[in-house]
Write a protein that holds these residues in place. Structure first.
Motif, PDB file in Angstrom:
ATOM      1  N   PRO A  44       0.779  -1.229   0.123  1.00 31.28           N
ATOM      2  CA  PRO A  44      -0.022   0.082   0.051  1.00 31.28           C
ATOM      3  C   PRO A  44       0.878   1.298   0.064  1.00 31.28           C
ATOM      4  O   PRO A  44       0.277   2.135  -0.079  1.00 31.28           O
ATOM      5  CB  PRO A  44      -0.838  -0.132   1.274  1.00 31.28           C
ATOM      6  N   THR A  46       3.199   2.451  -2.279  1.00 33.08           N
ATOM      7  CA  THR A  46       3.988   2.487  -3.464  1.00 33.08           C
ATOM      8  C   THR A  46       3.589   3.842  -4.159  1.00 33.08           C
ATOM      9  O   THR A  46       2.352   4.428  -3.527  1.00 33.08           O
ATOM     10  CB  THR A  46       3.818   1.425  -4.415  1.00 33.08           C
ATOM     11  N   PHE A  47       4.197   4.372  -5.041  1.00 27.98           N
ATOM     12  CA  PHE A  47       3.652   5.660  -5.834  1.00 27.98           C
ATOM     13  C   PHE A  47       3.306   5.376  -6.881  1.00 27.98           C
ATOM     14  O   PHE A  47       3.654   4.756  -7.892  1.00 27.98           O
ATOM     15  CB  PHE A  47       4.754   6.732  -5.846  1.00 27.98           C
ATOM     16  N   GLN A  48       2.038   5.997  -7.426  1.00 25.44           N
ATOM     17  CA  GLN A  48       1.390   5.684  -8.383  1.00 25.44           C
ATOM     18  C   GLN A  48       0.778   6.968  -9.297  1.00 25.44           C
ATOM     19  O   GLN A  48       0.500   7.813  -8.666  1.00 25.44           O
ATOM     20  CB  GLN A  48       0.078   4.804  -8.308  1.00 25.44           C
ATOM     21  N   PRO A  50      -1.973   9.215 -11.192  1.00 23.62           N
ATOM     22  CA  PRO A  50      -3.621   9.359 -11.209  1.00 23.62           C
ATOM     23  C   PRO A  50      -4.380   8.423 -11.971  1.00 23.62           C
ATOM     24  O   PRO A  50      -5.271   7.940 -11.570  1.00 23.62           O
ATOM     25  CB  PRO A  50      -3.844  10.605 -11.617  1.00 23.62           C
ATOM     26  N   ASN A  53      -3.994   4.857 -10.353  1.00 21.50           N
ATOM     27  CA  ASN A  53      -5.057   4.829  -9.259  1.00 21.50           C
ATOM     28  C   ASN A  53      -6.559   4.578  -9.686  1.00 21.50           C
ATOM     29  O   ASN A  53      -7.263   3.972  -9.190  1.00 21.50           O
ATOM     30  CB  ASN A  53      -5.112   6.065  -8.680  1.00 21.50           C
TER      31      ASN A  53
ATOM     32  N   GLN B 105      -1.624   5.713  -1.043  1.00 17.37           N
ATOM     33  CA  GLN B 105      -1.215   6.013  -2.442  1.00 17.37           C
ATOM     34  C   GLN B 105      -2.001   7.180  -2.954  1.00 17.37           C
ATOM     35  O   GLN B 105      -1.276   8.042  -3.750  1.00 17.37           O
ATOM     36  CB  GLN B 105      -1.461   4.775  -3.377  1.00 17.37           C
ATOM     37  N   ALA B 106      -3.208   7.447  -2.439  1.00 14.68           N
ATOM     38  CA  ALA B 106      -4.138   8.442  -2.837  1.00 14.68           C
ATOM     39  C   ALA B 106      -3.424   9.653  -2.420  1.00 14.68           C
ATOM     40  O   ALA B 106      -3.172  10.591  -3.436  1.00 14.68           O
ATOM     41  CB  ALA B 106      -5.423   8.338  -2.445  1.00 14.68           C
ATOM     42  N   ALA B 108      -0.269  10.305  -1.754  1.00  9.82           N
ATOM     43  CA  ALA B 108       1.182  10.450  -2.554  1.00  9.82           C
ATOM     44  C   ALA B 108       0.727  10.902  -3.998  1.00  9.82           C
ATOM     45  O   ALA B 108       1.597  11.916  -4.375  1.00  9.82           O
ATOM     46  CB  ALA B 108       1.962   9.116  -2.489  1.00  9.82           C
ATOM     47  N   THR B 109      -0.024  10.429  -4.609  1.00  9.95           N
ATOM     48  CA  THR B 109      -0.580  10.835  -5.961  1.00  9.95           C
ATOM     49  C   THR B 109      -0.699  12.348  -5.745  1.00  9.95           C
ATOM     50  O   THR B 109      -0.361  12.856  -6.685  1.00  9.95           O
ATOM     51  CB  THR B 109      -1.599   9.954  -6.613  1.00  9.95           C
ATOM     52  N   GLU B 255       7.094   9.193 -11.343  1.00 11.39           N
ATOM     53  CA  GLU B 255       6.305   9.020  -9.906  1.00 11.39           C
ATOM     54  C   GLU B 255       7.060   8.610  -8.721  1.00 11.39           C
ATOM     55  O   GLU B 255       6.877   8.742  -7.732  1.00 11.39           O
ATOM     56  CB  GLU B 255       5.163   8.529 -10.087  1.00 11.39           C
ATOM     57  N   ALA B 326      -8.152  13.685  -7.893  1.00 14.29           N
ATOM     58  CA  ALA B 326      -6.896  12.617  -7.624  1.00 14.29           C
ATOM     59  C   ALA B 326      -7.375  11.806  -6.356  1.00 14.29           C
ATOM     60  O   ALA B 326      -7.167  10.659  -6.430  1.00 14.29           O
ATOM     61  CB  ALA B 326      -5.790  13.479  -7.030  1.00 14.29           C
ATOM     62  N   SER B 426       0.157  14.943 -13.727  1.00 16.97           N
ATOM     63  CA  SER B 426      -1.130  14.975 -12.771  1.00 16.97           C
ATOM     64  C   SER B 426      -2.166  15.955 -13.596  1.00 16.97           C
ATOM     65  O   SER B 426      -3.494  15.331 -13.670  1.00 16.97           O
ATOM     66  CB  SER B 426      -0.759  15.481 -11.390  1.00 16.97           C
TER      67      SER B 426
END
Lengths: 145, 518
Positions: A44, A46-48, A50, A53, B105-106, B108-109, B255, B326, B426
């Motif tokens: 959970p 990691t970097f993704q 948009p 996601n 993750q949300a 970080a994005t 990323e 995002a 982004s």
């Protein structure tokens, strides 16, 4: 009393040797259920992007389906045909953590896994999943070569 | 919008055709002039002062909203801060949902879309115009903005669209149209369309042109002066390869590298601050004194305040609505949890990272001060504080870091390029979501937007900082005009969610998932 054995699958030849060994054990024990587990490596943290996601749920479903179709279901069916009580699970997460978690929750007597299939730098830095499992497991672990 | 962009694009085509006949420098100037003339009226409208004052109404709009949300939700940003961190750590995540987008993750994005040039170049602009005092107002705006972010991201998840193929689309356009309908209030569809229009402008402005512009400034600062359109074309080519060509590996690498660049940036700032620790007290003194007295900066106290608020909003985008797009990818049963997580964003972005930049610039002595009076010396035009090398924007930050770590400008140059690139990726997504909301999903409509996005990369790199930063700010704030108006209407829905969550958390219905092994 029903004995449960958790078996780690990895879709490779050594993974199927683990299943073979567990089936042998099951036959010797008699009243035994095999739980075949395939873990999709996932963190959970990691970097993704948009876009990744937004598509994640779809990808997850695809990953589960693919693991079921290609690895778990054939192994489950083969074991069933041989007369074993067996079921298959696909989960996302860390292999070592999840195999142990499932074993604890299911009240399994032992975990059977193959020798590591990882190689190179990842294994050197993070250690192999098998080694991690052996070090931290709550139930006995059999490693099949 | 109809009147603005065809003209701007025509301007680019005209200037391109003049390529053979004119010198490269002239192309940049032409692009700049056409761009400034075309975007002028829009910029003036957004930044119009409140009658009788010099205070732009839009800045007031953002700050008042953030304050109202802070009060309405009972200082949610402080009360739920710890819980937000627990959520990001995954303490409340159901292990059976593993494999879905996590809260981390949300966050970080969304952060990689906001942490970037706003934190490096934007802060330098704020401090350059408003003096160190602008930092105080920036931090305050960051803290208040956490409540705005909480409100919009909760709604983003609650009202997103989930399609049969498992993909999701969310954001203000969806919560405005669905939420208004649910509350029986008319005009939702109109506002959603208006937001989408502004979001496209914001994506092309702050999410694209400003990034390209500052990336070029950074590259030319190291390699020597060369025409901006060259950087623009290279950037546009790479962006094109990712968003049109589908070469996701470039985006993935970025990323993954960007967070480390962020850590490296904060680390370098910390090192400089530790080395110069004896000046930290003085720097904070400057920040507080400047916040209330102006210390002779352009526009005095109000100038510092406006700059601080403006740059905070531009940097963390609280109330703008972009983060809601995002964050809406998270698959959670409780939309409010994503709201909690998102409130960490302005904190990390503004309260931590922007403050670091401002402190380094203040301590570096790049801003020229009159030793006798302790007041800053303005440039000839009286619009900015004079700097040692006449730098502004990212060049000022770079020079400030170089006073502590001489080779850091090279690292910063790479960081700026990567930040700029990841922000563009982004925003190309945010803009695309608004575009497809307006014109429907489909390969051709998507391609039109993506190509237009790449064209604006070139314009952004070629134009001067002034017009680009004005347009970028104006476009992003225009999004906030619509979004915040909608948030006022929809905030009772968020309150209902908050109360329900709070009571279920207290009753133990919502509890931490604890691993059997621990």
């Amino acid at each position: 009393m029903l004995t449960k054995i958790v078996v780690g699958l990895d879709g490779s030849g050594s993974g199927s040797r683990a299943v073979d060994y567990a089936r042998k054990l099951g036959s010797l024990i008699g009243e035994c259920e095999l739980i075949l587990v395939y873990v999709v490596e996932w963190s959970p943290f990691t970097f993704q992007t948009p876009e990744e996601n937004a598509e994640r749920h779809k990808r997850r479903e695809e990953e589960i389906k693919m693991a079921m179709d290609r690895v778990v279901t054939p192994a489950v069916n083969a074991a069933k045909e041989a007369g074993h009580t067996v079921r298959g699970i696909v989960r996302h997460g860390d292999v070592a953590d999840l195999l142990d978690d499932i074993a604890v929750k299911e009240g399994a007597s032992q975990i059977v896994v193959a020798r590591t299939s990882e190689s190179g730098i990842t294994q050197r830095i993070f250690g192999s999943s098998t080694a991690n499992l052996v070090m931290h497991a709550s139930v006995p672990v059999t490693v099949v070569g | 919008m109809k009147f603005i962009f065809p003209t701007a694009v025509t301007g680019l085509i005209l200037s391109s055709s003049a390529l053979a006949a004119q010198e490269a420098k002239t192309i940049d100037q032409t692009v700049n002039e056409v761009f400034a003339a075309v975007t002028g009226p829009f910029v003036n409208l957004i930044f119009a002062p409140i009658p009788g004052t010099s205070f732009p109404w839009i800045v007031m709009w953002l700050v008042v909203a953030a304050s109202i949300f802070t009060l309405y939700f009972g200082f949610v940003q402080f009360k739920w801060f710890k819980h937000s961190i627990q959520l990001v750590k995954g303490d409340y995540s159901d292990p059976n949902d593993a494999g879905e987008v996590s809260h981390f993750q949300a966050l970080a994005t969304a952060l990689s879309g906001t942490v970037g040039l706003g934190n490096i170049a934007g802060v330098a602009v704020a401090v350059g115009i408003g003096g160190p005092g602008a930092t105080f107002w920036m931090i305050l705006a960051g803290l208040l903005g956490m409540a705005s972010k909480f409100t919009e991201c909760t709604l983003g998840v609650k009202y997103r669209n989930e399609y049969p193929d498992g993909t999701v689309s969310g954001g203000p356009m969806y919560y405005i149209s669905k939420g208004f309908k649910e509350r029986g209030i008319p005009g939702g569809k109109f506002m959603a369309v208006l937001f989408s229009l502004f979001c496209i402008l914001g994506a092309l402005g702050g999410g694209n042109m400003f990034q390209a512009n500052q990336a070029h400034a950074q590259i030319s600062g190291i390699l020597g002066e060369f025409p901006g359109w060259i950087t623009g074309l290279i950037f546009a080519g790479v962006v094109f390869a990712v968003i049109v060509g589908g070469i996701k590996s470039i985006a993935r690498v970025t990323e993954k590298v960007v967070p480390f660049m962020g850590i490296l940036y904060v680390g370098a700032a910390l090192i400089i601050l530790i080395v110069e620790f004896d000046k930290i007290g003085w720097a904070f003194g400057q920040i507080f004194a400047g916040a209330f007295t102006g210390l002779g900066v352009a526009g005095g106290l109000v100038g510092a305040l406006i700059q601080g608020f403006k740059r905070a909003a531009f940097s963390n985008e609280a109330g703008v609505g972009s983060a809601a797009i995002a964050h809406s990818a998270v698959r959670t049963k409780e939309p409010i949890t994503e709201g909690f997580v998102s409130l960490l964003e302005p904190f990390i972005d503004t309260v931590v990272i922007c403050t670091m930049t401002a402190l380094v610039i203040t301590i570096s002595g790049q801003l020229i001060m009159d030793g006798d009076t302790g007041r800053f010396i303005l440039n000839e035009a009286g619009t900015m504080i004079s700097t040692v090398d006449g730098n502004t924007g990212v060049a000022l930050t770079s020079a400030a870091f170089a006073t502590g770590i001489s080779w850091f400008p090279y690292v910063l140059a790479i960081a700026v390029i990567l930040f700029a690139f990841s922000t563009m990726i982004s925003w190309s997504y945010y803009g695309l979501k608004a575009w497809t909301y307006l014109f429907g999903e489909g390969k051709t409509t998507e391609l039109v937007f993506k190509v237009m996005f790449c064209v604006f990369v070139v314009i952004g790199a070629a134009a001067n900082l002034g017009p680009v930063i004005d347009f970028s700010d104006a476009a992003i704030f225009a999004m906030a005009v619509v979004n915040i108006a909608a948030l006022y209407v929809l905030m009772p829905i968020v309150m209902k969610e908050l109360k329900s969550y709070q009571s279920r958390l207290a009753s133990g219905e919502i509890k931490k998932f604890v691993s059997k092994r621990s």
